[in-house]
Design a protein around this motif. Structure first.
Motif, PDB file in Angstrom:
ATOM      1  N   LEU A  43       1.827   6.910   2.220  1.00 14.52           N
ATOM      2  CA  LEU A  43       1.510   8.331   2.263  1.00 14.52           C
ATOM      3  C   LEU A  43       0.010   8.541   2.142  1.00 14.52           C
ATOM      4  O   LEU A  43      -0.585   9.301   2.924  1.00 14.52           O
ATOM      5  CB  LEU A  43       2.247   9.075   1.151  1.00 14.52           C
ATOM      6  CG  LEU A  43       1.942  10.563   1.039  1.00 14.52           C
ATOM      7  CD1 LEU A  43       2.402  11.294   2.293  1.00 14.52           C
ATOM      8  CD2 LEU A  43       2.589  11.146  -0.192  1.00 14.52           C
ATOM      9  N   ARG A  44      -0.614   7.864   1.200  1.00  9.18           N
ATOM     10  CA  ARG A  44      -2.058   8.007   1.025  1.00  9.18           C
ATOM     11  C   ARG A  44      -2.822   7.436   2.221  1.00  9.18           C
ATOM     12  O   ARG A  44      -3.825   8.006   2.661  1.00  9.18           O
ATOM     13  CB  ARG A  44      -2.500   7.315  -0.250  1.00  9.18           C
ATOM     14  CG  ARG A  44      -1.964   7.998  -1.498  1.00  9.18           C
ATOM     15  CD  ARG A  44      -2.366   7.299  -2.741  1.00  9.18           C
ATOM     16  NE  ARG A  44      -3.755   7.602  -3.052  1.00  9.18           N
ATOM     17  CZ  ARG A  44      -4.410   7.110  -4.074  1.00  9.18           C
ATOM     18  NH1 ARG A  44      -3.825   6.268  -4.896  1.00  9.18           N
ATOM     19  NH2 ARG A  44      -5.656   7.451  -4.289  1.00  9.18           N
ATOM     20  N   VAL A  45      -2.340   6.329   2.772  1.00  5.29           N
ATOM     21  CA  VAL A  45      -2.980   5.745   3.953  1.00  5.29           C
ATOM     22  C   VAL A  45      -2.869   6.704   5.133  1.00  5.29           C
ATOM     23  O   VAL A  45      -3.847   6.936   5.864  1.00  5.29           O
ATOM     24  CB  VAL A  45      -2.348   4.375   4.283  1.00  5.29           C
ATOM     25  CG1 VAL A  45      -2.847   3.851   5.617  1.00  5.29           C
ATOM     26  CG2 VAL A  45      -2.621   3.374   3.182  1.00  5.29           C
TER      27      VAL A  45
ATOM     28  N   LEU B  40      -2.467   9.972   5.034  1.00  3.74           N
ATOM     29  CA  LEU B  40      -3.327  11.142   4.806  1.00  3.74           C
ATOM     30  C   LEU B  40      -4.788  10.810   5.066  1.00  3.74           C
ATOM     31  O   LEU B  40      -5.525  11.624   5.634  1.00  3.74           O
ATOM     32  CB  LEU B  40      -3.149  11.644   3.374  1.00  3.74           C
ATOM     33  CG  LEU B  40      -1.860  12.400   3.089  1.00  3.74           C
ATOM     34  CD1 LEU B  40      -1.742  12.696   1.599  1.00  3.74           C
ATOM     35  CD2 LEU B  40      -1.815  13.683   3.882  1.00  3.74           C
ATOM     36  N   ALA B  41      -5.216   9.626   4.683  1.00  5.06           N
ATOM     37  CA  ALA B  41      -6.613   9.239   4.902  1.00  5.06           C
ATOM     38  C   ALA B  41      -6.920   9.137   6.392  1.00  5.06           C
ATOM     39  O   ALA B  41      -7.917   9.700   6.876  1.00  5.06           O
ATOM     40  CB  ALA B  41      -6.902   7.917   4.207  1.00  5.06           C
TER      41      ALA B  41
ATOM     42  N   SER C  28      -6.573  12.708   8.135  1.00  7.23           N
ATOM     43  CA  SER C  28      -7.707  13.605   7.900  1.00  7.23           C
ATOM     44  C   SER C  28      -8.946  13.128   8.653  1.00  7.23           C
ATOM     45  O   SER C  28      -9.725  13.941   9.157  1.00  7.23           O
ATOM     46  CB  SER C  28      -7.991  13.724   6.405  1.00  7.23           C
ATOM     47  OG  SER C  28      -8.339  12.472   5.867  1.00  7.23           O
TER      48      SER C  28
ATOM     49  N   PRO D  50       0.821  -1.219   0.000  1.00  5.55           N
ATOM     50  CA  PRO D  50       0.000   0.000   0.000  1.00  5.55           C
ATOM     51  C   PRO D  50       0.850   1.263   0.000  1.00  5.55           C
ATOM     52  O   PRO D  50       1.989   1.267   0.479  1.00  5.55           O
ATOM     53  CB  PRO D  50      -0.808  -0.110   1.294  1.00  5.55           C
ATOM     54  CG  PRO D  50       0.017  -0.974   2.171  1.00  5.55           C
ATOM     55  CD  PRO D  50       0.753  -1.927   1.267  1.00  5.55           C
ATOM     56  N   ASN D  51       0.290   2.305  -0.539  1.00  7.17           N
ATOM     57  CA  ASN D  51       0.952   3.606  -0.558  1.00  7.17           C
ATOM     58  C   ASN D  51       0.761   4.223   0.829  1.00  7.17           C
ATOM     59  O   ASN D  51      -0.308   4.722   1.162  1.00  7.17           O
ATOM     60  CB  ASN D  51       0.324   4.473  -1.650  1.00  7.17           C
ATOM     61  CG  ASN D  51       1.037   5.782  -1.822  1.00  7.17           C
ATOM     62  OD1 ASN D  51       1.848   6.160  -0.985  1.00  7.17           O
ATOM     63  ND2 ASN D  51       0.733   6.471  -2.901  1.00  7.17           N
TER      64      ASN D  51
END
Length: 69
Positions: free
Chosen positions: A35-37, A39-40, A43, A32-33
């Motif tokens: 960074l995206r995890v 950020l999710a 947030s 998995p990425n």
């Protein structure tokens, strides 16, 4: 060849080319990425914190207006 068939064939070719251009490779679910995890989840945590803060402010205002505090 009728003009209508020519347009249909051209649009079909354009859709195939654009789809292949955008999706070059499928994402690998085993890596998995992060960074995206992050950020999710980050947030989501910020939104929950704002929700709890707003709720406590609203409860305090309610008690003040109704003379409960």
């Amino acid at each position: 060849m009728p003009l209508g068939r020519l347009f249909l064939r051209t649009s079909a070719v354009n859709k195939m080319v654009s789809r292949n251009f955008i999706i070059a490779s499928k994402p690998d679910p085993s890596k998995p990425n992060m960074l995206r995890v992050g950020l999710a989840f980050g947030s989501t945590a910020v939104l929950w914190a704002l929700l709890f803060k707003q709720h406590s402010t609203d409860v305090h205002e309610y008690k003040t207006r109704n003379g409960l505090e």
